[in-house]
Design an enzyme around this catalytic site. Sequence first.
Site, mmCIF file in Angstrom:
data_model
loop_
_atom_site.group_PDB
_atom_site.id
_atom_site.type_symbol
_atom_site.label_atom_id
_atom_site.label_comp_id
_atom_site.label_asym_id
_atom_site.label_seq_id
_atom_site.Cartn_x
_atom_site.Cartn_y
_atom_site.Cartn_z
ATOM 1 N N LYS A 190 -14.209 41.636 110.052
ATOM 2 C CA LYS A 190 -13.458 40.168 110.027
ATOM 3 C C LYS A 190 -12.581 40.327 111.357
ATOM 4 O O LYS A 190 -11.844 41.197 111.638
ATOM 5 C CB LYS A 190 -12.521 40.300 108.860
ATOM 6 C CG LYS A 190 -11.987 38.809 108.878
ATOM 7 C CD LYS A 190 -10.749 38.522 108.069
ATOM 8 C CE LYS A 190 -9.516 38.810 108.742
ATOM 9 N NZ LYS A 190 -9.350 37.722 109.652
ATOM 10 N N GLU B 111 -4.881 51.516 113.083
ATOM 11 C CA GLU B 111 -4.080 51.534 114.377
ATOM 12 C C GLU B 111 -3.074 50.513 114.254
ATOM 13 O O GLU B 111 -3.415 49.243 114.192
ATOM 14 C CB GLU B 111 -5.345 51.139 115.331
ATOM 15 C CG GLU B 111 -6.539 52.328 115.375
ATOM 16 C CD GLU B 111 -5.951 53.504 116.379
ATOM 17 O OE1 GLU B 111 -4.940 53.479 116.835
ATOM 18 O OE2 GLU B 111 -6.737 54.425 116.199
ATOM 19 N N CYS C 273 -0.719 46.595 121.857
ATOM 20 C CA CYS C 273 0.035 47.329 121.032
ATOM 21 C C CYS C 273 0.858 48.485 121.760
ATOM 22 O O CYS C 273 1.698 49.061 121.379
ATOM 23 C CB CYS C 273 -1.004 48.186 120.115
ATOM 24 S SG CYS C 273 -2.472 48.764 120.822
ATOM 25 N N GLU D 175 8.843 45.345 117.730
ATOM 26 C CA GLU D 175 7.559 44.753 118.407
ATOM 27 C C GLU D 175 7.739 43.468 118.690
ATOM 28 O O GLU D 175 7.651 42.498 117.991
ATOM 29 C CB GLU D 175 6.303 45.016 117.894
ATOM 30 C CG GLU D 175 5.201 45.186 118.649
ATOM 31 C CD GLU D 175 3.926 45.623 118.119
ATOM 32 O OE1 GLU D 175 3.769 45.251 116.903
ATOM 33 O OE2 GLU D 175 2.965 46.158 118.874
#
Length: 479
Positions: free
Chosen positions: A183, A257, A291, A388
Amino acid sequence: MPKFEYAPAPESTSVVDLETSYGLFINGEFVDGHGESFKSISPSSEEVLAEVSEATDADVDAAVKAARTAYTRVWSRMSGADRGKYLYRIARILQERAREFAVLESLDNGKPIKESRDVDIPLAAAHFFYNAGWADKLEYASLGANPRPHGVVGQVIPWNFPLLMLSWKIAPALATGNTVVLKPAETTPLTALLFAEVCQQADLPPGVVNIVTGAGATGQAIVDHPGIDKLAFTGSTGVGKMIARSIAGTRKKATLELGGKAANIVFDDAPIDQAVEGIVNGIFFNQGHVCCAGSRLLVQESVADEVTRRLKRRIGTLRVGDPLDKNTDIGAINSRAQLDRIIALTEAGESEGAERWDNGCELPSSGFWFRPTVFTGVTQTHRIAQEEIFGPVLSVLTFRTPQEAVAKANNTPYGLSAGIWTEKGSRILWMADQLKAGVVWANTFNKFDPTSPFGGYKESGYGREGGRHGLEPYVRTGA
Ligand code: TAP
């Protein structure tokens, strides 16, 4: 400093043949989904690019069944050398259609064409080439005795590197003999659907790759499906934790991840101009939607003023605007939701007392944009030093000793990447040993290669992608 005016250098979109609507790719064919369709828009203009089908639980079930049949009847019986031939074929088609993929990626994601053209698409093809080479050599890859596939793999990916994340997932899964249901993110499904066409063009047996589009609920349906043997997820730590909870106690294997808050550490003996380029690349590449972005600059106190001054001068030259213009350095923020998140976190930075600066450039009137921004006077407790941001925002902190740099760099729940800038080789080795980060770059940043493993510590997840290590999660070993 004089400003250079650049004439527009737009890449043509004529190479892309957009359909008005897209179905799901199940068992080698495009079929209508049974959910409500949704729109994929261009983040730089807010224009609707296409309507895309949403996969319901029943559609995900059909995709998993197709993948199971393809696994038992065809893919698990095929020799590694033959699987490799399909992967090589896919890699070559990606190269042949590279321009089409690059333009479509920039349209759907908002990233500058020079990045999709020179980084995303070539690397995606390279991942297929690299894994193709392993397909008939798995017994010699030190994976353990008798390596064999798990079966059907469920894969859920984010929006920041849509085709590249797809290739990180699909290439090792197929090379090791698994079949997949993948997906893509709701805001960036179009290159995954073009990849489905590539699978048809490569004559990949039906059901080996299935692409189901939709939002979080479709991802959850994959995670929960009892027919999935292994999951591979890239995305936020919050969703990663939910996935870990939902599969606890099942036989499903998983690799996660997740997010990052990397420190890019500059010592006083570093070549400052090179470091400045590395800092800019570390945080402004792909609008900071990375990331492993170097979002926390740790700079030695004695050179902090000099580095910050040269950094701001360099950031003043960055061009923000049309992703399809070949001169653009920073494109559009991927979605309204992501822009709102960046705005909220930068407002928190100001209210908590950090000093905000941006390059003051003009922004287009429609679409989602954010100027490259630097916060100085940041302390470790500020939200902009801990959370983040996933945008073009750099937090600058200082340190005096290498020990202090290590302590500050490791003061985060994440552990994905880090950068070190110094002339001293011994210091690089000592620092790399101390830093709790899956990847440590020395005198460079954001360098990627399919032969090199990538992955995190702590809340950045578990498992590795890329390199020989990236094959490991896709095989069972032993008797
Ligand atoms: P998420 O919101 O976590 O989304 C990632 C994917 O998971 C999307 O396809 C999303 O679907 C889907 N999803 C959402 N809820 C789900 C659920 N309950 N069950 C299963 N799937 C679900 O992350 P994002 O905002 O797209 O991506 C940014 C994050 O990814 C950042 O934290 C970034 O650091 C991380 N990231 C990590 C890496 C590595 S290698 N560590 C690489 C790239 C990005 P929809 O988007 O369609 O809702």
